[in-house]
Design an enzyme around this catalytic site. Structure first.
Site, PDB file in Angstrom:
ATOM      1  N   ARG A 180       0.850  -1.200  -0.073  1.00 43.80           N
ATOM      2  CA  ARG A 180       0.106  -0.006   0.115  1.00 43.80           C
ATOM      3  C   ARG A 180       0.780   1.202   0.032  1.00 43.80           C
ATOM      4  O   ARG A 180       0.492   2.237   0.541  1.00 43.80           O
ATOM      5  CB  ARG A 180      -0.902  -0.045   1.418  1.00 43.80           C
ATOM      6  CG  ARG A 180      -1.809  -0.929   1.311  1.00 43.80           C
ATOM      7  CD  ARG A 180      -3.019  -1.114   0.381  1.00 43.80           C
ATOM      8  NE  ARG A 180      -3.903  -2.284   0.446  1.00 43.80           N
ATOM      9  CZ  ARG A 180      -4.084  -3.156  -0.079  1.00 43.80           C
ATOM     10  NH1 ARG A 180      -3.038  -3.907  -0.536  1.00 43.80           N
ATOM     11  NH2 ARG A 180      -4.826  -4.259   0.343  1.00 43.80           N
ATOM     12  N   SER A 258     -11.496   0.731   2.396  1.00 40.85           N
ATOM     13  CA  SER A 258     -10.810   0.281   3.616  1.00 40.85           C
ATOM     14  C   SER A 258     -10.093   1.355   4.225  1.00 40.85           C
ATOM     15  O   SER A 258      -9.060   2.075   3.579  1.00 40.85           O
ATOM     16  CB  SER A 258      -9.686  -0.849   3.248  1.00 40.85           C
ATOM     17  OG  SER A 258     -10.273  -1.899   2.613  1.00 40.85           O
ATOM     18  N   GLU A 356      -5.502   4.303   6.097  1.00 42.61           N
ATOM     19  CA  GLU A 356      -5.083   4.178   4.610  1.00 42.61           C
ATOM     20  C   GLU A 356      -5.363   5.480   3.662  1.00 42.61           C
ATOM     21  O   GLU A 356      -4.346   6.008   3.197  1.00 42.61           O
ATOM     22  CB  GLU A 356      -5.985   3.020   4.033  1.00 42.61           C
ATOM     23  CG  GLU A 356      -5.129   2.827   2.661  1.00 42.61           C
ATOM     24  CD  GLU A 356      -5.629   1.150   2.257  1.00 42.61           C
ATOM     25  OE1 GLU A 356      -5.920   0.957   1.245  1.00 42.61           O
ATOM     26  OE2 GLU A 356      -5.550   0.111   3.209  1.00 42.61           O
TER      27      GLU A 356
END
Length: 373
Positions: A180, A258, A356
């Protein structure tokens, strides 16, 4: 899907247009207005704008690059010039019996691209189906799902370096991808990606369906077509079905996907956690670490469906924060709910969750892990 670039816009000014209200341009539906917005339909338009930037006193604000708005938390007032890459086009650049190389412009919808490639018989992106956002933003987050990351298929990006006003051809190695993560994410508002190159394969027997219940659902799709083994299309349809069941549609219930990263902890810490919680969900990683399911941690902390109004975790997927007062909720309310959840999880498990989506400050600068309340 479009197969050709839009023609160059003849006018760059006024910068502000109907997108100056960005409340409908972020999937979290946070209230946000910007002073100036420039929608880019081609690369030449960016060259023309940047040639004037810094010389024209009307353009002396910071720059902020906004793609599809699916992974950002915008401030109520954004005092920056917002650049929106909306270039369109999908091009085949090379093809053999085993693979096909394509170049995709930044403004193409990501999920539509995945469907398009699978229909064409070009495989590799099917596990990334139904991830919201545009193609140009995908490398920034190195998007990933169900055992696949973007870097697995990415060959290069063409990106504009805003500080030096120069174009660059960057390989996957140049992008410095991580979980990520990427060089672009670590250097926010420095790069504007205009196109992305992928190498996809044409082997219909090559599938990855080992994550969760993907194999079972994909096998059902295969059986419906009298096939013994799933194809990449079966995997794609399975993932779409699973994501639709577990994740809220941001058009119906605003969210940015998310919200928390799955934390990676040492194997020793996971073993200790496992002794108290035998059903803890974890995935072995390199270097004796384990990736723990953040959604499991949140749910076990008693926060599934919890939060601070109007921001709550989703009833079907605790990993997702949802906004129950769209276009009225502010960034500060999201931060308050985030801190409440992270504090509760840490007190119970001694594991710190990281956000995130990108936190955007009023001047267009961004942050990631810090808790801003």
């Amino acid at each position: 899907m479009t197969s050709a670039l839009c023609s160059k816009s003849s006018a760059l000014y006024p910068l502000s247009d109907d997108a100056a209200d960005l409340s409908h341009s972020n999937t979290m539906a946070l209230a946000c207005t910007a002073d100036s917005v420039l929608t880019l339909k081609n690369e030449a338009q960016l060259d023309e704008f940047m040639a004037n930037y810094g010389q024209d006193t009307k353009l002396n604000q910071p720059l902020f690059v906004l793609s599809g708005g699916s992974n950002v938390l915008l401030p109520a007032k954004l005092n920056a010039i917002v650049l929106r890459p909306k270039m369109l086009g999908i091009y085949v650049t090379a093809q053999t019996d085993s693979h096909v190389d394509i170049e995709v412009m930044a403004g193409e919808n990501w999920h539509d691209l995945v469907v398009h490639t699978v229909v064409q018989g070009w495989y590799g992106l099917e596990n990334l189906a139904l991830i919201p956002g545009l193609t140009g933003a995908a490398p920034i987050q190195n998007i990933g799902a169900y055992g696949v990351q973007l870097e697995d298929c990415l060959q290069y990006v063409r990106a504009y370096h805003l500080p030096s006003q120069t174009w660059h051809h960057l390989t996957a190695v140049d992008c410095e991808f991580g979980y990520r993560d990427s060089m672009f994410k670590r250097q926010p508002n420095t790069w504007l990606i205009s196109r992305v190159g992928f190498r996809l394969h044409t082997d219909i027997t090559k599938v990855l369906a080992s994550y969760g219940d993907v194999q079972t659902v994909a096998q059902r799709y295969a059986a419906q077509q009298s096939r013994t083994k799933p194809t990449p299309a079966d995997v794609m349809h399975a993932i779409i079905e699973i994501r639709q069941q577990k994740l809220p549609d941001p058009r119906q219930l605003p969210n940015c996907g998310s919200f928390f990263q799955n934390p990676i902890i040492p194997q020793e810490q996971f073993t200790e956690l496992q002794s108290s919680y035998p059903d803890v969900v974890g995935y072995p990683m390199p270097d004796a670490t384990v990736k723990v399911a953040a959604g499991w941690l949140i749910e076990q902390a008693g926060l599934k469906g919890g939060g601070i109004a109007p921001i709550f975790t989703h009833q079907q997927q605790a990993l997702v924060l949802t906004n129950h007062a769209p276009y009225l909720t502010t960034q500060k309310e999201v931060a308050a709910a985030q801190q409440y959840i992270t504090n509760t999880v840490y007190e119970k498990f001694a594991i710190l969750l990281s956000r995130e989506p990108v936190w955007v400050n009023a001047d267009g600068s961004v942050g990631y892990d810090e808790h801003v309340v």
